[in-house]
Design a protein around this motif. Structure first.
Motif, PDB file in Angstrom:
ATOM      1  N   SER A 100       1.030  -1.168  -0.232  1.00 40.73           N
ATOM      2  CA  SER A 100       0.447   0.151   0.251  1.00 40.73           C
ATOM      3  C   SER A 100       1.081   1.180   0.142  1.00 40.73           C
ATOM      4  O   SER A 100       2.358   1.287   0.554  1.00 40.73           O
ATOM      5  CB  SER A 100      -1.073  -0.088   1.163  1.00 40.73           C
ATOM      6  OG  SER A 100      -0.404  -0.259   2.854  1.00 40.73           O
ATOM      7  N   VAL A 101       0.695   2.017  -0.423  1.00 40.82           N
ATOM      8  CA  VAL A 101       1.498   3.666  -0.654  1.00 40.82           C
ATOM      9  C   VAL A 101       1.996   4.364   0.622  1.00 40.82           C
ATOM     10  O   VAL A 101       2.784   4.713   0.910  1.00 40.82           O
ATOM     11  CB  VAL A 101       0.176   4.488  -1.480  1.00 40.82           C
ATOM     12  CG1 VAL A 101       0.895   5.862  -1.440  1.00 40.82           C
ATOM     13  CG2 VAL A 101      -0.268   3.974  -2.314  1.00 40.82           C
ATOM     14  N   GLU A 102       0.827   4.256   1.824  1.00 41.72           N
ATOM     15  CA  GLU A 102       1.021   4.206   2.986  1.00 41.72           C
ATOM     16  C   GLU A 102       1.941   3.796   3.556  1.00 41.72           C
ATOM     17  O   GLU A 102       3.165   4.230   4.394  1.00 41.72           O
ATOM     18  CB  GLU A 102      -0.293   4.453   3.639  1.00 41.72           C
ATOM     19  CG  GLU A 102      -1.283   4.670   3.990  1.00 41.72           C
ATOM     20  CD  GLU A 102      -2.462   4.933   2.826  1.00 41.72           C
ATOM     21  OE1 GLU A 102      -2.167   3.699   1.713  1.00 41.72           O
ATOM     22  OE2 GLU A 102      -3.509   5.071   2.446  1.00 41.72           O
ATOM     23  N   ARG A 103       2.658   1.830   3.401  1.00 41.72           N
ATOM     24  CA  ARG A 103       3.346   1.661   3.734  1.00 41.72           C
ATOM     25  C   ARG A 103       4.975   2.205   3.274  1.00 41.72           C
ATOM     26  O   ARG A 103       5.995   1.880   4.228  1.00 41.72           O
ATOM     27  CB  ARG A 103       3.030   0.025   3.987  1.00 41.72           C
ATOM     28  CG  ARG A 103       1.775  -0.297   4.997  1.00 41.72           C
ATOM     29  CD  ARG A 103       2.106  -1.535   5.195  1.00 41.72           C
ATOM     30  NE  ARG A 103       1.591  -2.295   3.743  1.00 41.72           N
ATOM     31  CZ  ARG A 103       1.514  -3.692   3.680  1.00 41.72           C
ATOM     32  NH1 ARG A 103       1.675  -4.692   5.445  1.00 41.72           N
ATOM     33  NH2 ARG A 103       1.265  -4.575   2.852  1.00 41.72           N
ATOM     34  N   LEU A 104       4.398   2.127   2.184  1.00 46.15           N
ATOM     35  CA  LEU A 104       5.824   2.955   1.432  1.00 46.15           C
ATOM     36  C   LEU A 104       6.357   4.336   1.197  1.00 46.15           C
ATOM     37  O   LEU A 104       7.281   4.326   2.163  1.00 46.15           O
ATOM     38  CB  LEU A 104       5.548   2.974  -0.166  1.00 46.15           C
ATOM     39  CG  LEU A 104       6.756   2.786  -1.272  1.00 46.15           C
ATOM     40  CD1 LEU A 104       7.727   1.179  -0.943  1.00 46.15           C
ATOM     41  CD2 LEU A 104       6.350   2.333  -3.004  1.00 46.15           C
ATOM     42  N   LYS A 105       5.507   4.766   1.926  1.00 48.56           N
ATOM     43  CA  LYS A 105       5.911   6.067   1.972  1.00 48.56           C
ATOM     44  C   LYS A 105       6.600   6.388   3.729  1.00 48.56           C
ATOM     45  O   LYS A 105       7.296   7.114   4.004  1.00 48.56           O
ATOM     46  CB  LYS A 105       4.331   7.226   1.930  1.00 48.56           C
ATOM     47  CG  LYS A 105       4.004   7.758   1.283  1.00 48.56           C
ATOM     48  CD  LYS A 105       3.122   8.221   0.648  1.00 48.56           C
ATOM     49  CE  LYS A 105       3.308   9.011  -0.757  1.00 48.56           C
ATOM     50  NZ  LYS A 105       2.006  10.008  -1.345  1.00 48.56           N
ATOM     51  N   LEU A 106       5.699   5.694   4.444  1.00 49.30           N
ATOM     52  CA  LEU A 106       6.573   5.461   6.125  1.00 49.30           C
ATOM     53  C   LEU A 106       7.896   4.879   6.519  1.00 49.30           C
ATOM     54  O   LEU A 106       8.939   5.761   6.670  1.00 49.30           O
ATOM     55  CB  LEU A 106       5.078   4.178   6.967  1.00 49.30           C
ATOM     56  CG  LEU A 106       4.228   4.742   7.184  1.00 49.30           C
ATOM     57  CD1 LEU A 106       2.622   3.837   7.971  1.00 49.30           C
ATOM     58  CD2 LEU A 106       4.065   6.079   8.118  1.00 49.30           C
ATOM     59  N   ILE A 107       8.063   3.623   5.062  1.00 47.23           N
ATOM     60  CA  ILE A 107       9.347   3.746   5.141  1.00 47.23           C
ATOM     61  C   ILE A 107      10.716   4.750   4.549  1.00 47.23           C
ATOM     62  O   ILE A 107      11.517   4.695   4.980  1.00 47.23           O
ATOM     63  CB  ILE A 107       9.395   2.369   3.975  1.00 47.23           C
ATOM     64  CG1 ILE A 107       9.095   1.355   4.520  1.00 47.23           C
ATOM     65  CG2 ILE A 107      10.989   2.451   3.649  1.00 47.23           C
ATOM     66  CD1 ILE A 107       8.499   0.112   3.915  1.00 47.23           C
ATOM     67  N   GLU A 108       9.858   5.386   3.754  1.00 46.85           N
ATOM     68  CA  GLU A 108      10.364   6.716   3.174  1.00 46.85           C
ATOM     69  C   GLU A 108      10.203   8.120   4.482  1.00 46.85           C
ATOM     70  O   GLU A 108      11.939   8.266   4.819  1.00 46.85           O
ATOM     71  CB  GLU A 108       9.862   6.825   1.761  1.00 46.85           C
ATOM     72  CG  GLU A 108      10.826   8.063   1.437  1.00 46.85           C
ATOM     73  CD  GLU A 108       9.406   8.766   0.191  1.00 46.85           C
ATOM     74  OE1 GLU A 108       9.633   9.637  -0.638  1.00 46.85           O
ATOM     75  OE2 GLU A 108       8.243   8.154  -0.532  1.00 46.85           O
ATOM     76  N   ALA A 109       9.346   7.842   4.616  1.00 48.02           N
ATOM     77  CA  ALA A 109       9.432   8.919   6.548  1.00 48.02           C
ATOM     78  C   ALA A 109      10.896   8.408   6.828  1.00 48.02           C
ATOM     79  O   ALA A 109      11.502   9.072   7.725  1.00 48.02           O
ATOM     80  CB  ALA A 109       8.415   9.496   6.638  1.00 48.02           C
ATOM     81  N   TYR A 110      10.822   7.203   7.573  1.00 43.91           N
ATOM     82  CA  TYR A 110      12.286   6.872   8.614  1.00 43.91           C
ATOM     83  C   TYR A 110      13.285   6.721   7.198  1.00 43.91           C
ATOM     84  O   TYR A 110      14.602   6.028   8.385  1.00 43.91           O
ATOM     85  CB  TYR A 110      11.799   5.444   9.426  1.00 43.91           C
ATOM     86  CG  TYR A 110      10.568   5.949   9.632  1.00 43.91           C
ATOM     87  CD1 TYR A 110      10.830   6.218  10.955  1.00 43.91           C
ATOM     88  CD2 TYR A 110       9.183   4.494   9.718  1.00 43.91           C
ATOM     89  CE1 TYR A 110       9.425   6.092  11.704  1.00 43.91           C
ATOM     90  CE2 TYR A 110       8.268   4.409  10.072  1.00 43.91           C
ATOM     91  CZ  TYR A 110       8.340   5.515  11.731  1.00 43.91           C
ATOM     92  OH  TYR A 110       7.184   5.786  12.804  1.00 43.91           O
ATOM     93  N   GLN A 111      13.337   7.447   6.769  1.00 47.97           N
ATOM     94  CA  GLN A 111      14.632   7.355   5.317  1.00 47.97           C
ATOM     95  C   GLN A 111      15.562   5.833   5.502  1.00 47.97           C
ATOM     96  O   GLN A 111      16.989   6.021   5.531  1.00 47.97           O
ATOM     97  CB  GLN A 111      15.622   8.632   6.384  1.00 47.97           C
ATOM     98  CG  GLN A 111      14.588   9.927   6.385  1.00 47.97           C
ATOM     99  CD  GLN A 111      15.646  10.783   6.857  1.00 47.97           C
ATOM    100  OE1 GLN A 111      16.503  11.068   6.794  1.00 47.97           O
ATOM    101  NE2 GLN A 111      14.706  12.077   7.321  1.00 47.97           N
ATOM    102  N   ALA A 112      14.367   5.100   5.877  1.00 49.85           N
ATOM    103  CA  ALA A 112      15.294   3.570   4.888  1.00 49.85           C
ATOM    104  C   ALA A 112      16.289   3.657   3.714  1.00 49.85           C
ATOM    105  O   ALA A 112      15.311   4.158   3.268  1.00 49.85           O
ATOM    106  CB  ALA A 112      14.290   2.423   5.440  1.00 49.85           C
ATOM    107  N   ASN A 113      16.930   3.105   3.185  1.00 47.45           N
ATOM    108  CA  ASN A 113      17.876   3.103   1.981  1.00 47.45           C
ATOM    109  C   ASN A 113      16.817   2.249   1.332  1.00 47.45           C
ATOM    110  O   ASN A 113      17.129   0.753   1.473  1.00 47.45           O
ATOM    111  CB  ASN A 113      18.895   2.959   1.930  1.00 47.45           C
ATOM    112  CG  ASN A 113      20.045   3.153   0.253  1.00 47.45           C
ATOM    113  OD1 ASN A 113      19.435   3.472  -0.454  1.00 47.45           O
ATOM    114  ND2 ASN A 113      20.518   2.238   0.605  1.00 47.45           N
ATOM    115  N   ILE A 114      15.922   2.364   0.682  1.00 46.97           N
ATOM    116  CA  ILE A 114      15.003   1.925  -0.484  1.00 46.97           C
ATOM    117  C   ILE A 114      16.146   1.560  -2.066  1.00 46.97           C
ATOM    118  O   ILE A 114      16.981   2.077  -2.434  1.00 46.97           O
ATOM    119  CB  ILE A 114      13.803   2.287  -0.962  1.00 46.97           C
ATOM    120  CG1 ILE A 114      12.779   2.605  -0.241  1.00 46.97           C
ATOM    121  CG2 ILE A 114      13.120   1.669  -2.649  1.00 46.97           C
ATOM    122  CD1 ILE A 114      11.501   3.311   0.266  1.00 46.97           C
ATOM    123  N   VAL A 115      16.287  -0.003  -2.193  1.00 42.54           N
ATOM    124  CA  VAL A 115      17.094  -0.237  -2.744  1.00 42.54           C
ATOM    125  C   VAL A 115      16.173  -0.674  -4.199  1.00 42.54           C
ATOM    126  O   VAL A 115      15.616  -1.596  -3.849  1.00 42.54           O
ATOM    127  CB  VAL A 115      17.722  -1.624  -2.637  1.00 42.54           C
ATOM    128  CG1 VAL A 115      18.785  -2.428  -3.298  1.00 42.54           C
ATOM    129  CG2 VAL A 115      18.873  -0.943  -1.203  1.00 42.54           C
TER     130      VAL A 115
END
Ligand SMILES: Cc1ncc(COP(=O)(O)O)c(C=O)c1O
Length: 337
Positions: free
Chosen positions: A102-117
């Protein structure tokens, strides 16, 4: 007064709430008291697993913030939890993201500034069908050439189970004062139902463990199972028999299961909306599915007066982009539990 030192200290001790108005409205024979895992600080039961995996690896001196990069391939709540606690503890975290998130889950990962590979499409294609080894191939690919790479391998890490054996199970036992009769949960990695089921059965072998299964023959299934973009999605993150066998062969423990109960997405939505309407509690789809199973159990004559505890993994806010909040009278009124 208490001032905490870190958000990680707030993981666990989630509340159990009896759904008394819902019981009355549906004329249930059994009692339903849901364990509200969205009270965890990063919003789901996966907080427990993420913290246990990190802290046990720290205790074994396998990782430290100055030299380690955590690595995982996940569709959501595990990623959110690892991202939050990696941040809180100062670790780098490289995450590969599966489809159907879900878009929200992806945005939350982004919010915590994980490095999306970026993971090559051909490596991701069909991972769910190919199962645990395909997942581990992706994680191993992501780890190549990363200094201090530490894959957390949620599908096979024993600390996933241990987190629930050490905490979620005992909390349920203590908060129900040992009176729980039936535990209901879904299987993604299998960690929560294994850990909780094992603990509860050790306290009282008569506690029944019931596993929620999304109905693969649901006519709504293709669009409702989280695979296609747009419109409704499905019961994210809990699996039917086939996927369950492919994905959770190490964490899931079928020996602890007393019964499998199938739910449709329409029943799931109906359970979500009834809980919001009667209790002011708005949960995600896997929670709705387990609540629907709990309702089915509570309607049975044989379960008169029994205490049923469904594990409700996360909050409905995580799925608003999928219109999970929308009451669909056209399909919900036609289904029964
Ligand atoms: C929302 C949600 N529900 C249920 C599950 C399944 O839990 P487990 O991995 O403990 O089997 C997961 C994760 O896999 C999840 O994110």
């Amino acid at each position: 007064m208490a001032i905490y030192n870190s958000i990680t200290e707030l993981v666990g001790k989630t509340p159990i709430v009896e759904f008394k108005r819902l019981e009355k409205a549906l004329g249930l024979k059994g009692r339903i008291a849901g364990k509200l895992e969205y009270f965890n600080p990063a919003g789901s039961h996966k907080d427990r697993m993420a913290l246990e995996i990190i802290e046990q690896a720290e205790a074994r001196n396998e990782i430290s913030p100055d030299k380690t990069t955590l690595i995982e391939f996940t569709s959501g709540n595990t990623g959110i939890a690892l991202a939050a606690f990696a941040a809180a503890k100062g670790y780098k975290f490289n995450i590969g993201v599966q489809g159907g998130v879900s878009v929200e889950r992806l945005k939350l990962i982004e919010a915590y500034q994980a490095n999306i590979v970026d993971v090559p499409g051909e490596l991701i294609a069909g991972v769910f069908e190919r199962g645990i080894e395909a997942f581990e191939d992706v994680i191993n690919y992501m780890s190549e050439g990363v200094p201090g790479a530490y894959p957390t391998y949620q599908l096979s890490n024993a600390d996933n189970i241990n987190a629930h054996y050490k905490h979620t199970g005992p909390e349920i036992w203590e908060d129900t004062e040992g009176k729980i009769d039936i535990f209901v949960g879904g299987v993604g990695t299998g960690g929560s139902t294994h850990g909780v089921g094992k603990y509860l059965k050790e306290q009282n072998p008569n506690v029944k463990v019931v596993i929620t299964q999304p109905d693969v023959n649901d006519v709504l299934h293709p669009i409702l199972n989280g695979v296609e973009d747009g419109g409704f999605h499905g019961i994210h993150a809990v699996y039917d028999g086939e996927k369950l066998n492919a994905l959770a062969p190490k964490n899931y423990n079928a020996d602890l299961t007393d019964e499998y109960v199938t739910v449709s997405y329409a029943q799931t939505l109906k359970a979500i909306h009834l809980l919001a309407k009667y209790e002011g509690i708005f949960v995600g789809a896997s929670s709705g599915a387990s609540l629907a199973v709990a309702i089915k159990q509570a309607l049975r004559e044989e379960n008169e007066g029994k205490l049923i505890v469904p594990l409700l993994p996360d909050n409905g806010e995580r799925y608003l982009s999928e219109d999970i909040q929308k009451v669909r009278h056209d399909i919900e009124d036609a289904v029964e539990f």
